[in-house]
Scaffold this motif. Sequence first.
Motif, PDB file in Angstrom:
ATOM      1  N   HIS A  42       0.842  -1.196   0.000  1.00 32.21           N
ATOM      2  CA  HIS A  42       0.000   0.000   0.000  1.00 32.21           C
ATOM      3  C   HIS A  42       0.879   1.248   0.000  1.00 32.21           C
ATOM      4  N   ALA A  43       0.306   2.363  -0.460  1.00 29.94           N
ATOM      5  CA  ALA A  43       0.897   3.704  -0.316  1.00 29.94           C
ATOM      6  C   ALA A  43       2.274   3.812  -0.969  1.00 29.94           C
ATOM      7  N   SER A  44       2.341   3.516  -2.263  1.00 34.96           N
ATOM      8  CA  SER A  44       3.626   3.585  -2.960  1.00 34.96           C
ATOM      9  C   SER A  44       4.077   5.026  -3.169  1.00 34.96           C
ATOM     10  N   THR A  45       5.389   5.199  -3.257  1.00 32.50           N
ATOM     11  CA  THR A  45       6.015   6.498  -3.479  1.00 32.50           C
ATOM     12  C   THR A  45       7.212   6.288  -4.395  1.00 32.50           C
ATOM     13  N   VAL A  46       7.465   7.233  -5.286  1.00 34.81           N
ATOM     14  CA  VAL A  46       8.537   7.105  -6.274  1.00 34.81           C
ATOM     15  C   VAL A  46       9.365   8.382  -6.288  1.00 34.81           C
ATOM     16  N   ALA A  47      10.679   8.238  -6.437  1.00 36.50           N
ATOM     17  CA  ALA A  47      11.561   9.395  -6.590  1.00 36.50           C
ATOM     18  C   ALA A  47      12.631   9.053  -7.614  1.00 36.50           C
ATOM     19  N   GLU A  48      13.139  10.089  -8.267  1.00 40.36           N
ATOM     20  CA  GLU A  48      14.249   9.913  -9.206  1.00 40.36           C
ATOM     21  C   GLU A  48      15.529  10.349  -8.518  1.00 40.36           C
ATOM     22  N   SER A  49      16.335   9.384  -8.107  1.00 35.83           N
ATOM     23  CA  SER A  49      17.606   9.678  -7.457  1.00 35.83           C
ATOM     24  C   SER A  49      18.669   9.947  -8.516  1.00 35.83           C
ATOM     25  N   LYS A  50      19.868  10.274  -8.067  1.00 38.58           N
ATOM     26  CA  LYS A  50      20.963  10.514  -9.004  1.00 38.58           C
ATOM     27  C   LYS A  50      21.338   9.249  -9.767  1.00 38.58           C
ATOM     28  N   ASP A  51      20.940   8.087  -9.234  1.00 37.90           N
ATOM     29  CA  ASP A  51      21.268   6.816  -9.871  1.00 37.90           C
ATOM     30  C   ASP A  51      20.078   6.154 -10.550  1.00 37.90           C
ATOM     31  N   GLY A  52      18.918   6.817 -10.558  1.00 43.04           N
ATOM     32  CA  GLY A  52      17.758   6.242 -11.220  1.00 43.04           C
ATOM     33  C   GLY A  52      16.532   6.227 -10.328  1.00 43.04           C
ATOM     34  N   LEU A  53      15.459   5.633 -10.838  1.00 41.07           N
ATOM     35  CA  LEU A  53      14.191   5.612 -10.119  1.00 41.07           C
ATOM     36  C   LEU A  53      14.240   4.670  -8.917  1.00 41.07           C
ATOM     37  N   VAL A  54      13.579   5.104  -7.847  1.00 42.23           N
ATOM     38  CA  VAL A  54      13.457   4.309  -6.627  1.00 42.23           C
ATOM     39  C   VAL A  54      11.988   4.313  -6.228  1.00 42.23           C
ATOM     40  N   ALA A  55      11.469   3.159  -5.854  1.00 44.55           N
ATOM     41  CA  ALA A  55      10.084   3.046  -5.388  1.00 44.55           C
ATOM     42  C   ALA A  55      10.074   2.472  -3.977  1.00 44.55           C
ATOM     43  N   ALA A  56       9.115   2.908  -3.172  1.00 45.60           N
ATOM     44  CA  ALA A  56       8.955   2.382  -1.815  1.00 45.60           C
ATOM     45  C   ALA A  56       7.475   2.252  -1.508  1.00 45.60           C
ATOM     46  N   TRP A  57       7.142   1.396  -0.557  1.00 49.88           N
ATOM     47  CA  TRP A  57       5.757   1.190  -0.142  1.00 49.88           C
ATOM     48  C   TRP A  57       5.772   0.500   1.215  1.00 49.88           C
ATOM     49  N   PHE A  58       4.626   0.483   1.902  1.00 49.19           N
ATOM     50  CA  PHE A  58       4.582  -0.329   3.115  1.00 49.19           C
ATOM     51  C   PHE A  58       3.828  -1.617   2.820  1.00 49.19           C
ATOM     52  N   ALA A  59       4.262  -2.710   3.462  1.00 45.89           N
ATOM     53  CA  ALA A  59       3.725  -4.020   3.102  1.00 45.89           C
ATOM     54  C   ALA A  59       3.872  -5.003   4.250  1.00 45.89           C
TER      55      ALA A  59
END
Length: 203
Positions: A42-59
């Motif tokens: 649930h509740a995914s979040t995405v950011a573009e870091s200096k090394d590429g895309l990163v996704a996080a969520w709670f599970a």
Amino acid sequence: MIIFRFISCTPESKTVETKMHESVLKSEYVFELENAPTPECHASTVAESKDGLVAAWFAGTKEKNKDVGIWVSRLVGTNWTAPVEIVNGVQDDGTRYPCWNPVLFQPEDQPLMLFYKVGPSPREWWGMLVISDDGGNTWSEPQKLPGGILGPIKNKPVQLANDDFLCPTSTEHDGLKVQIERTTDLGQTWTTTGDINDGKKIG
């Protein structure tokens, strides 16, 4: 625009078809649902870091359950890495609480930040922060935010021209009340506006 699908962690959800807007460039699963690491996410979040895309969520087994942690995956080349639980709600005395509402934030010329919450419920949770210097591959030890500071609840902070961060936040223990929190030093010290509404209405 790229859409990442976190509809469910059950194989049955793969049959769901969603008509995408023409502005969507790509839609894909971060992991195959048949191999989902947890029953729910649930509740995914995405950011573009200096090394590429990163996704996080709670599970975990279910929202609010004590086994719910914060999971992360990184886009390396054209593939997402296997999801990894990077933090959980285990306390020093062994008590475990669920984690909630990750918010990834990539400030300009600063490390990648991940805000999240820990606690038995949204009325009782507290703010936490971890930082990554390598685009989400490794993370700092969890840092508890000061009392009365929650960090961003679900929307990303705003970085001002002077590099201060404004974080939209809210509390639910006495009606839904909104606050704006400010940090000038990458989350080390904070100030807050206090409640900007009465918990009954906004505006």
